[in-house]
Design an enzyme around this catalytic site. Structure first.
Site, PDB file in Angstrom:
ATOM      1  N   LYS A  53       0.836  -1.203   0.000  1.00 16.96           N
ATOM      2  CA  LYS A  53       0.000   0.000   0.000  1.00 16.96           C
ATOM      3  C   LYS A  53       0.871   1.253   0.000  1.00 16.96           C
ATOM      4  O   LYS A  53       0.620   2.202  -0.746  1.00 16.96           O
ATOM      5  CB  LYS A  53      -0.952  -0.011   1.213  1.00 16.96           C
ATOM      6  CG  LYS A  53      -2.050  -1.053   1.053  1.00 16.96           C
ATOM      7  CD  LYS A  53      -2.818  -1.347   2.318  1.00 16.96           C
ATOM      8  CE  LYS A  53      -3.774  -2.520   2.081  1.00 16.96           C
ATOM      9  NZ  LYS A  53      -4.468  -3.005   3.271  1.00 16.96           N
ATOM     10  N   GLN A  97      -4.718  -1.504   9.556  1.00 19.71           N
ATOM     11  CA  GLN A  97      -4.641  -2.847   8.969  1.00 19.71           C
ATOM     12  C   GLN A  97      -5.268  -3.879   9.914  1.00 19.71           C
ATOM     13  O   GLN A  97      -4.939  -3.932  11.099  1.00 19.71           O
ATOM     14  CB  GLN A  97      -3.165  -3.195   8.690  1.00 19.71           C
ATOM     15  CG  GLN A  97      -2.959  -4.504   7.961  1.00 19.71           C
ATOM     16  CD  GLN A  97      -3.532  -4.497   6.540  1.00 19.71           C
ATOM     17  OE1 GLN A  97      -3.390  -3.548   5.798  1.00 19.71           O
ATOM     18  NE2 GLN A  97      -4.187  -5.587   6.159  1.00 19.71           N
ATOM     19  N   ASP A 120     -10.863   2.880   3.528  1.00 19.30           N
ATOM     20  CA  ASP A 120     -11.127   1.437   3.425  1.00 19.30           C
ATOM     21  C   ASP A 120     -12.627   1.178   3.243  1.00 19.30           C
ATOM     22  O   ASP A 120     -13.027   0.089   2.846  1.00 19.30           O
ATOM     23  CB  ASP A 120     -10.659   0.725   4.706  1.00 19.30           C
ATOM     24  CG  ASP A 120      -9.473  -0.199   4.473  1.00 19.30           C
ATOM     25  OD1 ASP A 120      -9.176  -0.498   3.289  1.00 19.30           O
ATOM     26  OD2 ASP A 120      -8.844  -0.606   5.465  1.00 19.30           O
TER      27      ASP A 120
END
Ligand code: NAP
Length: 281
Positions: A53, A97, A120
């Site tokens: 990422k 995460q 997200d």
């Protein structure tokens, strides 16, 4: 006849080039899109995802901050970090995460992210926006699947889409996105009585389960489009999806491979969401 491949690597390259051009335009107006990624603990798979990422941010010209914290970090400390990033004007997207260590409540942490920075798309505000058709951030994996269907100019209107899996991050948002495009949607899960009877009716199948060879050729209607979200390992330790690729590709009209299908699209849509967040801010 063998199905045509929907190439997630090539499509990602195209979308990332477009993102990079829009990032450049934003920079010329004095704004550099910024993504903060928080990794807690030392899960090796998470470490790889996070690195990819950050790398994608650099490739598209975005600013990124990677915070790595030990698994011993307290939930209160993590919430304080999220609160600080919510206030940081150089950060437009915040990603925590998952999975988090067992002593932390992932829901509570995700809900602490400002909805405007929830790139997200896991916040309940984002889920609610998707459900009601309001602007908001779409979860990256199903969003990537929609882009793949768009890339083959597939008209979902009136088609029957079967989504296998009902997680909050893939299956459910996937079903909402397909519904928004006027597909008739069936969601299957572990208690579905006869999965094959469902998938045989499908014009589009999205497999998001996490079980290799779950979808075999005898479960697929000839000409169906098959998107494979699953990420599993075969007996040789190689990455594979939920779909028995070799047999299903002989029945389907379009199919995504694993690797090189949905996986690269997920990070690409994270870049697109972060850019959107910066443009909105
Ligand atoms: P998850 O939270 O474990 O959900 C799996 C879903 O599959 C559940 O809804 C479960 O049903 C259902 N299921 C389990 N066994 C089944 C069966 N035999 N028949 C029908 N449905 C069944 O997983 P997830 O987070 O959605 O991820 C799914 C897969 O996608 C995993 O392999 C994951 O690694 C992969 N993934 C890939 C990406 C990517 O970027 N490519 C991103 C995210 C996830 P119940 O709800 O009834 O338990």
């Amino acid at each position: 006849m063998s199905a045509q491949l929907i190439d997630g690597i090539a499509l990602s390259r195209q979308i990332r080039a477009d993102v990079a051009a829009r990032v450049q335009a934003l920079k010329e107006r004095g704004v550099t899109p910024g993504l903060a990624v928080i990794l807690v603990g030392d899960d090796p798979a998470s470490a790889v995802y996070v690195r990819n990422k950050v790398k994608a941010c650099a490739e598209t010209g975005m600013h990124s901050v990677l915070e790595t914290w030990p698994a011993s970090m307290s939930e209160a400390q993590l919430l304080a970090r999220v609160a600080a990033l919510n206030e940081d004007p150089s950060i437009h997207g915040i990603l925590v995460q998952l999975p988090l260590p067992a002593h932390m409540d992932a829901h509570k942490v995700i809900e602490a992210i400002s909805p405007g920075k929830d790139v997200d798309g896991f916040h309940v505000a984002s889920a609610g926006a998707l459900m009601t058709g309001l602007p908001g951030f779409w979860p990256c994996t199903p969003y990537g699947c929609m882009k793949m269907l768009e890339s083959i100019h597939y008209d979902l209107r009136g088609k029957h889409a079967v989504v296998i899996g009902r997680s909050n991050i893939v299956g459910k948002p996937m079903a909402m996105m397909l519904l928004q495009k006027s597909a008739t949607v069936t969601i299957c899960h572990s208690a579905t009585a006869n999965l094959k009877a469902m998938t045989l009716q499908a014009d589009v199948i999205v497999a998001a389960v996490g079980k290799r060879h779950l979808l075999t050729a005898d479960m697929v209607k000839p000409g169906a489009v098959v998107l494979d979200v699953g990420m599993n390992r075969d007996d040789q330790g190689k990455l594979c999806g939920d779909v028995d690729f070799a047999s299903v590709r002989e029945v389907a009209s379009w199919i995504t491979p694993v690797p090189g299908g949905v996986g690269p699209m997920t990070i690409t849509m994270l870049m697109a969401n972060t850019l959107d967040a910066a443009e909105r801010a």
